[in-house]
Design a protein around this motif. Structure first.
Motif, PDB file in Angstrom:
ATOM      1  N   THR A   1       0.925  -1.185  -0.052  1.00 61.05           N
ATOM      2  CA  THR A   1      -0.134  -0.124   0.017  1.00 61.05           C
ATOM      3  C   THR A   1       0.859   1.254  -0.209  1.00 61.05           C
ATOM      4  O   THR A   1       2.291   1.188   0.288  1.00 61.05           O
ATOM      5  N   LYS A   2       0.294   2.249  -0.388  1.00 59.18           N
ATOM      6  CA  LYS A   2       1.009   3.506  -0.378  1.00 59.18           C
ATOM      7  C   LYS A   2       1.625   4.156   0.859  1.00 59.18           C
ATOM      8  O   LYS A   2       2.824   4.354   1.192  1.00 59.18           O
ATOM      9  N   GLN A   3       0.584   3.568   2.040  1.00 60.34           N
ATOM     10  CA  GLN A   3       1.296   3.918   3.568  1.00 60.34           C
ATOM     11  C   GLN A   3       2.423   2.940   3.737  1.00 60.34           C
ATOM     12  O   GLN A   3       3.433   3.389   4.536  1.00 60.34           O
ATOM     13  N   GLU A   4       2.415   1.600   3.335  1.00 57.24           N
ATOM     14  CA  GLU A   4       3.555   0.701   3.674  1.00 57.24           C
ATOM     15  C   GLU A   4       4.686   1.160   3.022  1.00 57.24           C
ATOM     16  O   GLU A   4       5.790   1.301   3.491  1.00 57.24           O
ATOM     17  N   LEU A   5       4.737   1.801   1.841  1.00 58.29           N
ATOM     18  CA  LEU A   5       5.958   2.116   1.037  1.00 58.29           C
ATOM     19  C   LEU A   5       6.394   3.357   1.632  1.00 58.29           C
ATOM     20  O   LEU A   5       7.463   3.746   1.805  1.00 58.29           O
ATOM     21  N   ASP A   6       5.456   4.307   2.000  1.00 61.42           N
ATOM     22  CA  ASP A   6       5.753   5.656   2.578  1.00 61.42           C
ATOM     23  C   ASP A   6       6.621   5.409   3.875  1.00 61.42           C
ATOM     24  O   ASP A   6       7.577   5.985   4.103  1.00 61.42           O
ATOM     25  N   GLU A   7       6.115   4.366   4.656  1.00 66.73           N
ATOM     26  CA  GLU A   7       6.900   4.315   5.917  1.00 66.73           C
ATOM     27  C   GLU A   7       7.957   3.649   5.881  1.00 66.73           C
ATOM     28  O   GLU A   7       9.151   3.717   6.361  1.00 66.73           O
ATOM     29  N   LEU A   8       8.129   2.704   4.695  1.00 69.23           N
ATOM     30  CA  LEU A   8       9.426   1.735   4.458  1.00 69.23           C
ATOM     31  C   LEU A   8      10.478   3.092   3.909  1.00 69.23           C
ATOM     32  O   LEU A   8      11.538   3.246   4.451  1.00 69.23           O
ATOM     33  N   TYR A   9      10.158   3.981   3.022  1.00 68.63           N
ATOM     34  CA  TYR A   9      11.085   4.871   2.633  1.00 68.63           C
ATOM     35  C   TYR A   9      11.579   5.819   3.812  1.00 68.63           C
ATOM     36  O   TYR A   9      12.650   5.989   3.897  1.00 68.63           O
ATOM     37  N   GLU A  10      10.483   6.106   4.724  1.00 66.30           N
ATOM     38  CA  GLU A  10      10.936   6.895   5.975  1.00 66.30           C
ATOM     39  C   GLU A  10      11.994   6.171   6.723  1.00 66.30           C
ATOM     40  O   GLU A  10      12.879   6.914   7.180  1.00 66.30           O
ATOM     41  N   ARG A  11      11.539   5.074   7.293  1.00 64.31           N
ATOM     42  CA  ARG A  11      12.612   4.243   7.940  1.00 64.31           C
ATOM     43  C   ARG A  11      14.051   4.164   7.145  1.00 64.31           C
ATOM     44  O   ARG A  11      15.030   4.317   7.986  1.00 64.31           O
ATOM     45  N   ALA A  12      13.957   4.053   5.952  1.00 65.40           N
ATOM     46  CA  ALA A  12      15.254   3.805   5.019  1.00 65.40           C
ATOM     47  C   ALA A  12      15.856   5.151   5.489  1.00 65.40           C
ATOM     48  O   ALA A  12      17.347   5.133   5.472  1.00 65.40           O
ATOM     49  N   GLU A  13      15.286   6.456   5.373  1.00 69.18           N
ATOM     50  CA  GLU A  13      16.112   7.625   5.264  1.00 69.18           C
ATOM     51  C   GLU A  13      16.212   8.235   6.806  1.00 69.18           C
ATOM     52  O   GLU A  13      17.329   8.669   6.982  1.00 69.18           O
ATOM     53  N   THR A  14      15.512   7.672   7.595  1.00 65.92           N
ATOM     54  CA  THR A  14      16.008   8.117   9.208  1.00 65.92           C
ATOM     55  C   THR A  14      16.320   7.013  10.049  1.00 65.92           C
ATOM     56  O   THR A  14      16.748   7.547  11.125  1.00 65.92           O
ATOM     57  N   GLY A  15      16.011   5.985   9.689  1.00 63.09           N
ATOM     58  CA  GLY A  15      16.361   4.527  10.684  1.00 63.09           C
ATOM     59  C   GLY A  15      15.398   4.714  11.927  1.00 63.09           C
ATOM     60  O   GLY A  15      15.723   4.275  12.859  1.00 63.09           O
ATOM     61  N   LYS A  16      14.313   5.449  11.575  1.00 65.40           N
ATOM     62  CA  LYS A  16      13.230   5.620  12.767  1.00 65.40           C
ATOM     63  C   LYS A  16      12.569   4.375  12.905  1.00 65.40           C
ATOM     64  O   LYS A  16      12.180   3.489  12.160  1.00 65.40           O
ATOM     65  N   ASN A  17      12.720   4.017  14.288  1.00 71.17           N
ATOM     66  CA  ASN A  17      11.806   2.630  14.631  1.00 71.17           C
ATOM     67  C   ASN A  17      12.560   1.521  14.112  1.00 71.17           C
ATOM     68  O   ASN A  17      12.076   0.323  13.847  1.00 71.17           O
ATOM     69  N   ALA A  18      13.813   1.539  13.746  1.00 68.53           N
ATOM     70  CA  ALA A  18      14.511   0.244  13.242  1.00 68.53           C
ATOM     71  C   ALA A  18      14.580  -0.621  13.924  1.00 68.53           C
ATOM     72  O   ALA A  18      15.003  -0.616  15.186  1.00 68.53           O
ATOM     73  N   GLY A  19      14.159  -1.852  13.710  1.00 69.92           N
ATOM     74  CA  GLY A  19      14.008  -3.031  14.443  1.00 69.92           C
ATOM     75  C   GLY A  19      13.041  -3.108  15.571  1.00 69.92           C
ATOM     76  O   GLY A  19      12.866  -3.874  16.484  1.00 69.92           O
ATOM     77  N   THR A  20      12.184  -2.043  15.902  1.00 71.88           N
ATOM     78  CA  THR A  20      11.149  -2.266  16.917  1.00 71.88           C
ATOM     79  C   THR A  20       9.895  -2.889  16.720  1.00 71.88           C
ATOM     80  O   THR A  20       9.314  -3.220  17.397  1.00 71.88           O
ATOM     81  N   GLY A  21       9.543  -3.072  15.486  1.00 69.15           N
ATOM     82  CA  GLY A  21       8.440  -3.614  14.883  1.00 69.15           C
ATOM     83  C   GLY A  21       7.352  -2.676  15.375  1.00 69.15           C
ATOM     84  O   GLY A  21       5.899  -3.044  14.879  1.00 69.15           O
ATOM     85  N   THR A  22       7.452  -1.219  15.554  1.00 67.28           N
ATOM     86  CA  THR A  22       6.522  -0.544  15.703  1.00 67.28           C
ATOM     87  C   THR A  22       5.826   0.107  14.364  1.00 67.28           C
ATOM     88  O   THR A  22       6.531   0.419  13.648  1.00 67.28           O
ATOM     89  N   ILE A  23       4.616   0.062  14.616  1.00 70.60           N
ATOM     90  CA  ILE A  23       3.685   0.479  13.498  1.00 70.60           C
ATOM     91  C   ILE A  23       3.115   1.788  13.517  1.00 70.60           C
ATOM     92  O   ILE A  23       2.617   1.950  14.637  1.00 70.60           O
TER      93      ILE A  23
END
Length: 124
Positions: free
Chosen positions: A100-122
C-alpha cells in the motif's frame, strides 16, 4: 535480518508450560549459540495444543521450529504474519501482493531516518 521484527503464528503440541514460555522468551541454545530474546504470546489454548505469536529480530535457519523442538514441542503449523510494518495476512506460499502507499511511505521513511529500526512499531 537482525534489524527488523518478523512476526509468526505458531501452533505447537502439547500445551506449553510457563517454564517453556520463559525459556522461549529468553533464548534457547541452538547449535551452541543462544537465540536472542524474543516476544512470545499465547493467542489460543486448547486441550493438547496452543497457538503462539513469536516476534523475533533474528532469522536463523528454522529458528522457531528448532527452539520449540529443543523444548520437546511439535510444531504443527508455522506462518509468518508480518515483516516490519507489512502485514502478510493469509498470503499463500509463493504469493505476493502490492504494497500500500502507506506501507511504502513508511519503508522509505525508515530507510531515510532509521526511525523505529527493529522495533516492529507501526505508526498510523
Amino acid at each position: 535480518s537482525h534489524e527488523y521484527a518478523k512476526v509468526y503464528r505458531v501452533t505447537v503440541r502439547p500445551a506449553v508450560s510457563d517454564e517453556a514460555l520463559y525459556n522461549l522468551r529468553n533464548g534457547i541454545a541452538i547449535d551452541g549459540r543462544k537465540t536472542a530474546p524474543c516476544e512470545v504470546t499465547i493467542l489460543m489454548q486448547e486441550e493438547g495444543r496452543v497457538v503462539l505469536e513469536f516476534v523475533i529480530h533474528e532469522g536463523r535457519n528454522r529458528q522457531i521450529r528448532r527452539m520449540c523442538e529443543a523444548l520437546g514441542y511439535k510444531v504443527t503449523k508455522l506462518q509468518r504474519t508480518r515483516i516490519m510494518n507489512i502485514e502478510l495476512g493469509g498470503l499463500k506460499t509463493g504469493a505476493y501482493r502490492k504494497l500500500t502507499k502507506q506501507e511504502l511511505d513508511e519503508l522509505y521513511e525508515r530507510a531515510e531516518t532509521g526511525k523505529n529500526a527493529g522495533t516492529g512499531t507501526i505508526t498510523q
